[in-house]
Write a protein that holds these residues in place. Sequence first.
Motif, PDB file in Angstrom:
ATOM      1  N   GLY A 125       0.744  -1.353   0.012  1.00  0.00           N
ATOM      2  CA  GLY A 125       0.059  -0.059  -0.064  1.00  0.00           C
ATOM      3  C   GLY A 125       0.875   1.219  -0.088  1.00  0.00           C
ATOM      4  O   GLY A 125       0.428   1.967  -0.724  1.00  0.00           O
ATOM      5  N   GLN A 126       2.115   1.290   0.851  1.00  0.00           N
ATOM      6  CA  GLN A 126       2.569   2.740   0.960  1.00  0.00           C
ATOM      7  C   GLN A 126       3.562   2.817  -0.345  1.00  0.00           C
ATOM      8  O   GLN A 126       3.940   3.960  -0.684  1.00  0.00           O
ATOM      9  N   PHE A 127       4.209   1.565  -0.846  1.00  0.00           N
ATOM     10  CA  PHE A 127       5.176   1.855  -1.740  1.00  0.00           C
ATOM     11  C   PHE A 127       4.711   1.429  -3.243  1.00  0.00           C
ATOM     12  O   PHE A 127       5.576   1.759  -4.193  1.00  0.00           O
ATOM     13  N   VAL A 128       3.654   0.981  -3.437  1.00  0.00           N
ATOM     14  CA  VAL A 128       3.216   0.496  -4.610  1.00  0.00           C
ATOM     15  C   VAL A 128       1.875   1.379  -5.067  1.00  0.00           C
ATOM     16  O   VAL A 128       1.716   2.086  -6.022  1.00  0.00           O
ATOM     17  N   ILE A 139     -12.548  -2.743  -1.562  1.00  0.00           N
ATOM     18  CA  ILE A 139     -11.824  -3.900  -1.228  1.00  0.00           C
ATOM     19  C   ILE A 139     -10.343  -3.313  -0.436  1.00  0.00           C
ATOM     20  O   ILE A 139      -9.963  -4.162   0.572  1.00  0.00           O
ATOM     21  N   ALA A 140     -10.015  -2.395  -0.842  1.00  0.00           N
ATOM     22  CA  ALA A 140      -8.610  -1.839   0.048  1.00  0.00           C
ATOM     23  C   ALA A 140      -9.158  -1.491   1.449  1.00  0.00           C
ATOM     24  O   ALA A 140      -8.195  -1.849   2.368  1.00  0.00           O
ATOM     25  N   GLY A 141     -10.026  -0.844   1.817  1.00  0.00           N
ATOM     26  CA  GLY A 141     -10.707  -0.480   3.008  1.00  0.00           C
ATOM     27  C   GLY A 141     -10.758  -1.620   3.761  1.00  0.00           C
ATOM     28  O   GLY A 141     -10.293  -2.014   4.894  1.00  0.00           O
ATOM     29  N   TYR A 142     -11.385  -2.761   3.303  1.00  0.00           N
ATOM     30  CA  TYR A 142     -11.746  -4.027   4.058  1.00  0.00           C
ATOM     31  C   TYR A 142     -10.339  -4.830   4.352  1.00  0.00           C
ATOM     32  O   TYR A 142     -10.519  -5.478   5.275  1.00  0.00           O
ATOM     33  N   SER A 143      -9.664  -4.725   3.045  1.00  0.00           N
ATOM     34  CA  SER A 143      -8.302  -5.483   3.283  1.00  0.00           C
ATOM     35  C   SER A 143      -7.375  -4.871   4.313  1.00  0.00           C
ATOM     36  O   SER A 143      -6.970  -5.783   5.398  1.00  0.00           O
ATOM     37  N   ALA A 144      -7.484  -3.832   4.374  1.00  0.00           N
ATOM     38  CA  ALA A 144      -6.621  -3.184   5.826  1.00  0.00           C
ATOM     39  C   ALA A 144      -7.318  -3.490   6.936  1.00  0.00           C
ATOM     40  O   ALA A 144      -6.660  -3.699   8.105  1.00  0.00           O
ATOM     41  N   ALA A 145      -8.793  -3.123   7.045  1.00  0.00           N
ATOM     42  CA  ALA A 145      -9.408  -3.419   8.408  1.00  0.00           C
ATOM     43  C   ALA A 145      -9.509  -4.975   8.736  1.00  0.00           C
ATOM     44  O   ALA A 145      -9.154  -5.249   9.952  1.00  0.00           O
ATOM     45  N   TYR A 190      -6.596   6.409  11.783  1.00  0.00           N
ATOM     46  CA  TYR A 190      -5.417   6.222  11.776  1.00  0.00           C
ATOM     47  C   TYR A 190      -5.018   4.815  11.708  1.00  0.00           C
ATOM     48  O   TYR A 190      -3.566   4.778  11.148  1.00  0.00           O
ATOM     49  N   MET A 191      -5.434   3.880  12.017  1.00  0.00           N
ATOM     50  CA  MET A 191      -5.188   2.538  11.958  1.00  0.00           C
ATOM     51  C   MET A 191      -5.137   2.083  10.316  1.00  0.00           C
ATOM     52  O   MET A 191      -4.357   1.430   9.705  1.00  0.00           O
ATOM     53  N   ILE A 192      -6.014   2.555   9.736  1.00  0.00           N
ATOM     54  CA  ILE A 192      -6.206   2.382   8.175  1.00  0.00           C
ATOM     55  C   ILE A 192      -5.256   3.036   7.464  1.00  0.00           C
ATOM     56  O   ILE A 192      -4.402   2.394   6.548  1.00  0.00           O
ATOM     57  N   ARG A 193      -4.677   4.149   8.139  1.00  0.00           N
ATOM     58  CA  ARG A 193      -3.539   5.070   7.263  1.00  0.00           C
ATOM     59  C   ARG A 193      -2.347   4.297   7.472  1.00  0.00           C
ATOM     60  O   ARG A 193      -1.255   4.668   6.840  1.00  0.00           O
ATOM     61  N   ILE A 194      -2.174   3.320   8.494  1.00  0.00           N
ATOM     62  CA  ILE A 194      -0.802   2.538   8.404  1.00  0.00           C
ATOM     63  C   ILE A 194      -0.768   1.809   7.206  1.00  0.00           C
ATOM     64  O   ILE A 194       0.625   1.632   6.780  1.00  0.00           O
ATOM     65  N   PHE A 195      -1.741   1.329   6.532  1.00  0.00           N
ATOM     66  CA  PHE A 195      -1.665   0.765   5.281  1.00  0.00           C
ATOM     67  C   PHE A 195      -1.332   1.537   4.009  1.00  0.00           C
ATOM     68  O   PHE A 195      -0.657   1.471   2.981  1.00  0.00           O
ATOM     69  N   VAL A 196      -2.398   2.601   4.128  1.00  0.00           N
ATOM     70  CA  VAL A 196      -2.158   3.511   2.800  1.00  0.00           C
ATOM     71  C   VAL A 196      -2.445   4.884   3.414  1.00  0.00           C
ATOM     72  O   VAL A 196      -3.460   5.446   3.785  1.00  0.00           O
ATOM     73  N   SER A 197      -1.146   5.828   3.398  1.00  0.00           N
ATOM     74  CA  SER A 197      -1.084   7.128   3.972  1.00  0.00           C
ATOM     75  C   SER A 197      -2.154   7.972   3.325  1.00  0.00           C
ATOM     76  O   SER A 197      -2.359   9.074   3.901  1.00  0.00           O
ATOM     77  N   ASN A 198      -2.026   8.185   1.960  1.00  0.00           N
ATOM     78  CA  ASN A 198      -2.908   9.038   1.188  1.00  0.00           C
ATOM     79  C   ASN A 198      -4.031   8.306   0.462  1.00  0.00           C
ATOM     80  O   ASN A 198      -4.619   8.499  -0.363  1.00  0.00           O
ATOM     81  N   ALA A 199      -4.643   7.684   1.657  1.00  0.00           N
ATOM     82  CA  ALA A 199      -5.944   6.639   1.285  1.00  0.00           C
ATOM     83  C   ALA A 199      -7.167   7.766   0.702  1.00  0.00           C
ATOM     84  O   ALA A 199      -7.345   8.580   1.318  1.00  0.00           O
ATOM     85  N   PRO A 200      -7.842   7.173  -0.385  1.00  0.00           N
ATOM     86  CA  PRO A 200      -8.841   8.106  -0.807  1.00  0.00           C
ATOM     87  C   PRO A 200     -10.057   7.905   0.070  1.00  0.00           C
ATOM     88  O   PRO A 200     -10.136   6.840   1.070  1.00  0.00           O
ATOM     89  N   ALA A 201     -11.011   8.893   0.230  1.00  0.00           N
ATOM     90  CA  ALA A 201     -12.003   8.655   1.476  1.00  0.00           C
ATOM     91  C   ALA A 201     -12.929   7.611   1.500  1.00  0.00           C
ATOM     92  O   ALA A 201     -13.106   7.031   2.564  1.00  0.00           O
ATOM     93  N   ALA A 202     -13.167   6.899   0.326  1.00  0.00           N
ATOM     94  CA  ALA A 202     -13.834   5.610   0.496  1.00  0.00           C
ATOM     95  C   ALA A 202     -13.143   4.558   1.183  1.00  0.00           C
ATOM     96  O   ALA A 202     -13.668   3.749   1.694  1.00  0.00           O
ATOM     97  N   VAL A 203     -11.680   4.535   0.863  1.00  0.00           N
ATOM     98  CA  VAL A 203     -11.008   3.483   1.428  1.00  0.00           C
ATOM     99  C   VAL A 203     -11.020   3.686   3.186  1.00  0.00           C
ATOM    100  O   VAL A 203     -11.372   2.640   3.906  1.00  0.00           O
ATOM    101  N   LEU A 204     -10.823   4.943   3.423  1.00  0.00           N
ATOM    102  CA  LEU A 204     -10.864   5.234   4.895  1.00  0.00           C
ATOM    103  C   LEU A 204     -12.278   4.913   5.512  1.00  0.00           C
ATOM    104  O   LEU A 204     -12.368   4.295   6.510  1.00  0.00           O
ATOM    105  N   SER A 205     -13.266   5.360   4.804  1.00  0.00           N
ATOM    106  CA  SER A 205     -14.628   5.209   5.364  1.00  0.00           C
ATOM    107  C   SER A 205     -15.029   3.705   5.406  1.00  0.00           C
ATOM    108  O   SER A 205     -15.560   3.356   6.629  1.00  0.00           O
ATOM    109  N   SER A 206     -14.804   3.036   4.566  1.00  0.00           N
ATOM    110  CA  SER A 206     -15.001   1.391   4.512  1.00  0.00           C
ATOM    111  C   SER A 206     -14.184   0.453   5.543  1.00  0.00           C
ATOM    112  O   SER A 206     -14.805  -0.300   6.475  1.00  0.00           O
ATOM    113  N   GLY A 207     -13.001   1.017   5.726  1.00  0.00           N
ATOM    114  CA  GLY A 207     -12.315   0.390   6.628  1.00  0.00           C
ATOM    115  C   GLY A 207     -12.803   0.955   8.262  1.00  0.00           C
ATOM    116  O   GLY A 207     -12.724  -0.022   8.970  1.00  0.00           O
TER     117      GLY A 207
END
Length: 449
Positions: free
Chosen positions: A40-43, A269-275, A337-354
Motif C-alpha cells: 500500500g505505501q510503496f506501490v 476492497i482496499a479499505g476492507y483489506s486493511a481493516a 489512523y489504523m487504516i492509514r498505516i496501510f495507505v497514508s494517502n488513502a482515498p475517502a472511500a477506503v478510509l470510510s469502509s475500513g
Amino acid sequence: MICDMTEGKPSRMLWRFTIPLLLSVIFQQLYNVVDSIVAGQFVGSDALAAVGSSYPITMIFMAVATGANIGCSVVISQLFGAKELGKMKTAIHTSLIAICVVAALLTGVGFVICQPLMRLLQTPENIFADAALYLQIYIGGLLFLFLYNICTGVFTALGDSRTPLYFLIGSSLGNIFLDIWFVTAFDMGVGGVAWATFLAQGVACVLAFITLMHRLRYIYTNEPHKAFSFSMLKRIAIVAIPSILQQSFISVGNLLIQGLVNSYGSDVIAGYSAAVKLNTFSVTCFTTLANGLSSFTAQNIGAGKVERVQKGFKAGILMSICVVIPFIIAFFFFSPYMIRIFVSNAPAAVLSSGSEFLKIVSPFYVFVMVKLMADGVLRGSGAMVPFMITTFSDLIIRVGLSYLLAWWLNSSVGIWLSWPIGWAIATVMSYVFYKSGIWKKKVGWVEQQ
C-alpha cells in the motif's frame, strides 16, 4: 525449555507459557500485515487491494496448517502429560511425515485452482494479475508453511513457547527487510512482497526442523517408538480433522464474504483489506491465548487433573482481558489512523469502509475472547463435537447475514454487522458447553488411547 504444566500455580504457568506464544503470533502476523503495508505505501492502493483479495484464499491453506498444528499439539501434550514418551515420539514423527504429504498434494491443487477461484470471486481486472502472482508464489511455499507449523506445534506441546518466538522474530525481521528491499531497490511490486515472504518463511522452517530433530535426540525413552504409525495418525486426525474443518470453514466463509466485498469495487476492497488484516491480527492474538489454554488443558487432562483445567480457564479469561482492551480502544477510537498505516494517502472511500468495519466489530472482542477460551478447554480435552458446533454456527450465521444485511441495507455496512451477531451467538453456545462439563468426560477417553 520443556515445561510440565501439570504442576505449579495455573495462572503463573499460563502467563509464563502464553506470553512467548503471544509475541510469536504478533511476529507471525507481521508477515501478512507488512506485506499489505509495503504494497500500500510503496506501490499503491491497487496493490493493497491485490494482496487483500488473495488473502482469503491464502487463509484456506493456512487453515490446514493451523488445524494440523492443533491436532498434533493436543495429542503430543496429552502423551507428554501422561509421561508416555515413546508414543509421544511416534506422534511427532507421524505428524511430520503426514504433513509433508498433505503439503505436496495441496501445492499441486493450489496451482490448478487459484486463478479460476479468483475469477469466481469477481476479482476486479485492474488488480487480477498482481493478485494471481502473489497467490502463486505463496502456494509455492506451502511445504515451508506446513512443516514449520508442525514444528511449532511440537514445541508448544512440550511447554516450550520460547523457541518458536526466536524463529519468528528472526524471520519476521528478515521478511520486513526483504519486502522493502525487493519493492524499492528492485521495483518488483507485489511479486517482491510475495518472494520476501517465501524466503523468510523457508529459512525459519529449515531452522525449526533442525532444532526439533536435535531436541528429540535428548528425550530418552524406555519404550520403542515408530517412525510412522497409522493408529497414531488416526488419533491425531480425530483432533486435527475437526480443527482443519473448523479453520477451513472459517476461511471458506471469509472467501464468500470477500466475493461479496469485491462487488463494491477496489476502494472498498482496499479499505476492507486493511481493516480485516487488523481484525485478523487481534483475533489471532486472542486465539493464541486460547491455544495456550488448550495445551495447558491437554497436559492436565492427560494427567487426570480436572480441577487445574477449571482454574486455568478462569486465569485465561483474566489474562485475555488485558490483551482485548487495548485493541478495542485502538480500533474504535482511532480507526482512521489504523487504516492509514496501510495507505497514508488513502482515498475517502477506503478510509470510510475500513473505519466502519473496525468501529462495528471491535466492541465485540469481549465476546470473542470468552468464546475462544471456552473453545480452548473443549479442544484441549478432545471434545471436538461441541467445539465444531459452535464454530460452524458462528460461520453460517455470519455468512448468511452478510448477504442478507448487505441486500437489505444496500451497503457494505450490512456485511460488517454480520460479524458481531455471529460472534455473540457462538459465544453463548461455547460457554454453555463449557459449563455443562462435557469436556470432563474426556479424561477417561485419553487414558484409554
